[in-house]
Write a protein that holds these residues in place. Sequence first.
Motif, PDB file in Angstrom:
ATOM      1  N   HIS A  10       0.821  -1.210   0.000  1.00 49.86           N
ATOM      2  CA  HIS A  10       0.000   0.000   0.000  1.00 49.86           C
ATOM      3  C   HIS A  10       0.861   1.268   0.000  1.00 49.86           C
ATOM      4  O   HIS A  10       0.472   2.291  -0.581  1.00 49.86           O
ATOM      5  N   GLY A  11       2.026   1.186   0.620  1.00 49.89           N
ATOM      6  CA  GLY A  11       2.899   2.363   0.681  1.00 49.89           C
ATOM      7  C   GLY A  11       3.891   2.438  -0.453  1.00 49.89           C
ATOM      8  O   GLY A  11       4.621   3.427  -0.575  1.00 49.89           O
ATOM      9  N   ARG A  12       3.904   1.400  -1.312  1.00 49.98           N
ATOM     10  CA  ARG A  12       4.833   1.334  -2.442  1.00 49.98           C
ATOM     11  C   ARG A  12       6.285   1.444  -1.983  1.00 49.98           C
ATOM     12  O   ARG A  12       7.080   2.209  -2.539  1.00 49.98           O
ATOM     13  N   VAL A  13       6.607   0.657  -0.957  1.00 50.32           N
ATOM     14  CA  VAL A  13       7.976   0.571  -0.470  1.00 50.32           C
ATOM     15  C   VAL A  13       8.305  -0.909  -0.292  1.00 50.32           C
ATOM     16  O   VAL A  13       7.451  -1.782  -0.441  1.00 50.32           O
ATOM     17  N   TYR A  38       5.825 -11.048  14.182  1.00 50.49           N
ATOM     18  CA  TYR A  38       5.295 -10.404  12.980  1.00 50.49           C
ATOM     19  C   TYR A  38       4.883  -8.968  13.296  1.00 50.49           C
ATOM     20  O   TYR A  38       4.323  -8.678  14.348  1.00 50.49           O
ATOM     21  N   ARG A  39       5.170  -8.101  12.343  1.00 48.27           N
ATOM     22  CA  ARG A  39       4.830  -6.684  12.486  1.00 48.27           C
ATOM     23  C   ARG A  39       3.481  -6.419  11.822  1.00 48.27           C
ATOM     24  O   ARG A  39       3.202  -6.918  10.733  1.00 48.27           O
ATOM     25  N   PHE A  40       2.702  -5.539  12.457  1.00 47.87           N
ATOM     26  CA  PHE A  40       1.419  -5.133  11.899  1.00 47.87           C
ATOM     27  C   PHE A  40       1.312  -3.607  11.942  1.00 47.87           C
ATOM     28  O   PHE A  40       1.783  -2.961  12.884  1.00 47.87           O
ATOM     29  N   TYR A  41       0.700  -3.050  10.903  1.00 44.24           N
ATOM     30  CA  TYR A  41       0.610  -1.601  10.758  1.00 44.24           C
ATOM     31  C   TYR A  41      -0.847  -1.186  10.570  1.00 44.24           C
ATOM     32  O   TYR A  41      -1.677  -1.974  10.078  1.00 44.24           O
ATOM     33  N   GLU A  42      -1.127   0.068  10.951  1.00 43.01           N
ATOM     34  CA  GLU A  42      -2.458   0.630  10.775  1.00 43.01           C
ATOM     35  C   GLU A  42      -2.492   1.536   9.552  1.00 43.01           C
ATOM     36  O   GLU A  42      -1.458   2.094   9.138  1.00 43.01           O
ATOM     37  N   ALA A  43      -3.662   1.718   8.979  1.00 50.18           N
ATOM     38  CA  ALA A  43      -3.805   2.552   7.781  1.00 50.18           C
ATOM     39  C   ALA A  43      -3.341   3.979   8.042  1.00 50.18           C
ATOM     40  O   ALA A  43      -2.775   4.635   7.162  1.00 50.18           O
ATOM     41  N   GLY A  44      -3.575   4.463   9.275  1.00 51.82           N
ATOM     42  CA  GLY A  44      -3.192   5.828   9.597  1.00 51.82           C
ATOM     43  C   GLY A  44      -1.704   6.067   9.517  1.00 51.82           C
ATOM     44  O   GLY A  44      -1.258   7.222   9.397  1.00 51.82           O
ATOM     45  N   GLN A  45      -0.904   4.991   9.578  1.00 51.14           N
ATOM     46  CA  GLN A  45       0.552   5.153   9.515  1.00 51.14           C
ATOM     47  C   GLN A  45       1.056   5.441   8.106  1.00 51.14           C
ATOM     48  O   GLN A  45       2.214   5.811   7.934  1.00 51.14           O
ATOM     49  N   LEU A  46       0.185   5.281   7.115  1.00 53.88           N
ATOM     50  CA  LEU A  46       0.590   5.613   5.747  1.00 53.88           C
ATOM     51  C   LEU A  46       0.938   7.098   5.616  1.00 53.88           C
ATOM     52  O   LEU A  46       1.802   7.477   4.831  1.00 53.88           O
ATOM     53  N   ALA A  47       0.264   7.947   6.401  1.00 49.18           N
ATOM     54  CA  ALA A  47       0.545   9.383   6.341  1.00 49.18           C
ATOM     55  C   ALA A  47       1.980   9.668   6.777  1.00 49.18           C
ATOM     56  O   ALA A  47       2.694  10.459   6.152  1.00 49.18           O
ATOM     57  N   ARG A  48       2.408   8.998   7.856  1.00 48.85           N
ATOM     58  CA  ARG A  48       3.792   9.197   8.307  1.00 48.85           C
ATOM     59  C   ARG A  48       4.763   8.622   7.280  1.00 48.85           C
ATOM     60  O   ARG A  48       5.802   9.241   6.981  1.00 48.85           O
ATOM     61  N   LEU A  49       4.421   7.464   6.719  1.00 53.70           N
ATOM     62  CA  LEU A  49       5.296   6.869   5.712  1.00 53.70           C
ATOM     63  C   LEU A  49       5.447   7.797   4.513  1.00 53.70           C
ATOM     64  O   LEU A  49       6.557   7.968   3.989  1.00 53.70           O
ATOM     65  N   ASN A  50       4.343   8.398   4.082  1.00 57.50           N
ATOM     66  CA  ASN A  50       4.416   9.323   2.943  1.00 57.50           C
ATOM     67  C   ASN A  50       5.363  10.473   3.233  1.00 57.50           C
ATOM     68  O   ASN A  50       6.139  10.901   2.359  1.00 57.50           O
ATOM     69  N   ARG A  51       5.301  11.019   4.439  1.00 60.66           N
ATOM     70  CA  ARG A  51       6.169  12.124   4.805  1.00 60.66           C
ATOM     71  C   ARG A  51       7.632  11.679   4.837  1.00 60.66           C
ATOM     72  O   ARG A  51       8.527  12.394   4.369  1.00 60.66           O
ATOM     73  N   VAL A  52       7.869  10.500   5.392  1.00 57.18           N
ATOM     74  CA  VAL A  52       9.234   9.982   5.482  1.00 57.18           C
ATOM     75  C   VAL A  52       9.835   9.810   4.087  1.00 57.18           C
ATOM     76  O   VAL A  52      10.963  10.243   3.815  1.00 57.18           O
ATOM     77  N   ILE A  53       9.075   9.186   3.183  1.00 61.17           N
ATOM     78  CA  ILE A  53       9.594   8.915   1.839  1.00 61.17           C
ATOM     79  C   ILE A  53       9.821  10.214   1.072  1.00 61.17           C
ATOM     80  O   ILE A  53      10.837  10.386   0.392  1.00 61.17           O
ATOM     81  N   ALA A  54       8.862  11.146   1.181  1.00 58.80           N
ATOM     82  CA  ALA A  54       8.995  12.416   0.462  1.00 58.80           C
ATOM     83  C   ALA A  54      10.233  13.172   0.929  1.00 58.80           C
ATOM     84  O   ALA A  54      11.013  13.694   0.112  1.00 58.80           O
ATOM     85  N   LEU A  55      10.449  13.236   2.233  1.00 60.81           N
ATOM     86  CA  LEU A  55      11.598  13.953   2.767  1.00 60.81           C
ATOM     87  C   LEU A  55      12.906  13.255   2.402  1.00 60.81           C
ATOM     88  O   LEU A  55      13.901  13.902   2.056  1.00 60.81           O
ATOM     89  N   LYS A  56      12.911  11.928   2.470  1.00 61.46           N
ATOM     90  CA  LYS A  56      14.111  11.168   2.124  1.00 61.46           C
ATOM     91  C   LYS A  56      14.451  11.345   0.647  1.00 61.46           C
ATOM     92  O   LYS A  56      15.620  11.549   0.288  1.00 61.46           O
ATOM     93  N   ASP A  57      13.455  11.294  -0.226  1.00 58.35           N
ATOM     94  CA  ASP A  57      13.702  11.440  -1.655  1.00 58.35           C
ATOM     95  C   ASP A  57      14.187  12.841  -2.013  1.00 58.35           C
ATOM     96  O   ASP A  57      14.811  13.035  -3.060  1.00 58.35           O
ATOM     97  N   LEU A  58      13.885  13.807  -1.156  1.00 60.91           N
ATOM     98  CA  LEU A  58      14.326  15.174  -1.417  1.00 60.91           C
ATOM     99  C   LEU A  58      15.696  15.466  -0.812  1.00 60.91           C
ATOM    100  O   LEU A  58      16.157  16.593  -0.831  1.00 60.91           O
ATOM    101  N   GLY A  59      16.338  14.422  -0.300  1.00 60.96           N
ATOM    102  CA  GLY A  59      17.722  14.573   0.114  1.00 60.96           C
ATOM    103  C   GLY A  59      17.948  14.782   1.595  1.00 60.96           C
ATOM    104  O   GLY A  59      19.090  14.970   2.021  1.00 60.96           O
ATOM    105  N   PHE A  60      16.895  14.758   2.409  1.00 62.89           N
ATOM    106  CA  PHE A  60      17.080  14.894   3.854  1.00 62.89           C
ATOM    107  C   PHE A  60      17.650  13.596   4.418  1.00 62.89           C
ATOM    108  O   PHE A  60      17.326  12.495   3.956  1.00 62.89           O
TER     109      PHE A  60
END
Length: 280
Positions: A10-13, A38-60
Amino acid sequence: MFTIGEFARHGRVSVRMLRHYDAVGLLRPARVDPYSGYRFYEAGQLARLNRVIALKDLGFTLDQVRSIVDDEVGADELRGMLRLRRAELEAAVAEATTRLGQVAARLRAIESEGHMPPQDVVVKSLPAVRLAELSGTAASFAPTDIGPVVSSLYQELCARLAAAGVTGFGPGLTYYEESPEGDGAILAHAGMIVPPGTAAPDVDFVELPPVARAATVIHRGPMDEVLPTVQTLAAWTAAHGHQVTGHSRELYLECPEDTSKWVTELQEPLADQDHPPLAD
């Protein structure tokens, strides 16, 4: 709840990336099964994942990313940060693209050494022209020095002519001379050919006299990549025993928004064959 595989899809990672983010404390699972691990995640965590990936891809760095997302930066502030970072990256890409073009031009000049130039050099007379112009000093003829100076001069010149209600001007013509500042500095005159009687405040008007003989060649493409054409013209004049005199000129015949389609005539005034200029 999603398994780590479902959340990765779902997070494309990758699952491996999620495990790493868990290990460094950047994105913990919502729940870990105490028996299976086993690890389990909630749908609400996708928002944090999106922020992490966007910031990482921008060089942070990951530490910077953690600081930003842990401070719970709001969406508006985050968008502003991302836009600023995107602008910085776009500027870096533009600079790298320009440098690649300059490297390609230098390589073409090297590859053409010892070969007959493909461009046709034409010797012809140049008519007298009246120019509306602005002048500025560049540190050298290097594209990184001369390009921004000439570009800014033309932007300001066109703005002043438009503000004065002057229409029907052009094409553009730039000519160069050594700057009184010395040390290799170049005085660039960025002009627009205008009809007689044209006037506008805060603009210089000059009359360039006719030139009896000039070696000319057509350059096609951006001026950042003009080097091979410049050197073609220089090699031709030397090979034919000509001596350049006066100010070299660039006449911009076609200047569409796509600079790869620019057409510019390079003009080198030549000394009279019967009366060459005295040596300095």
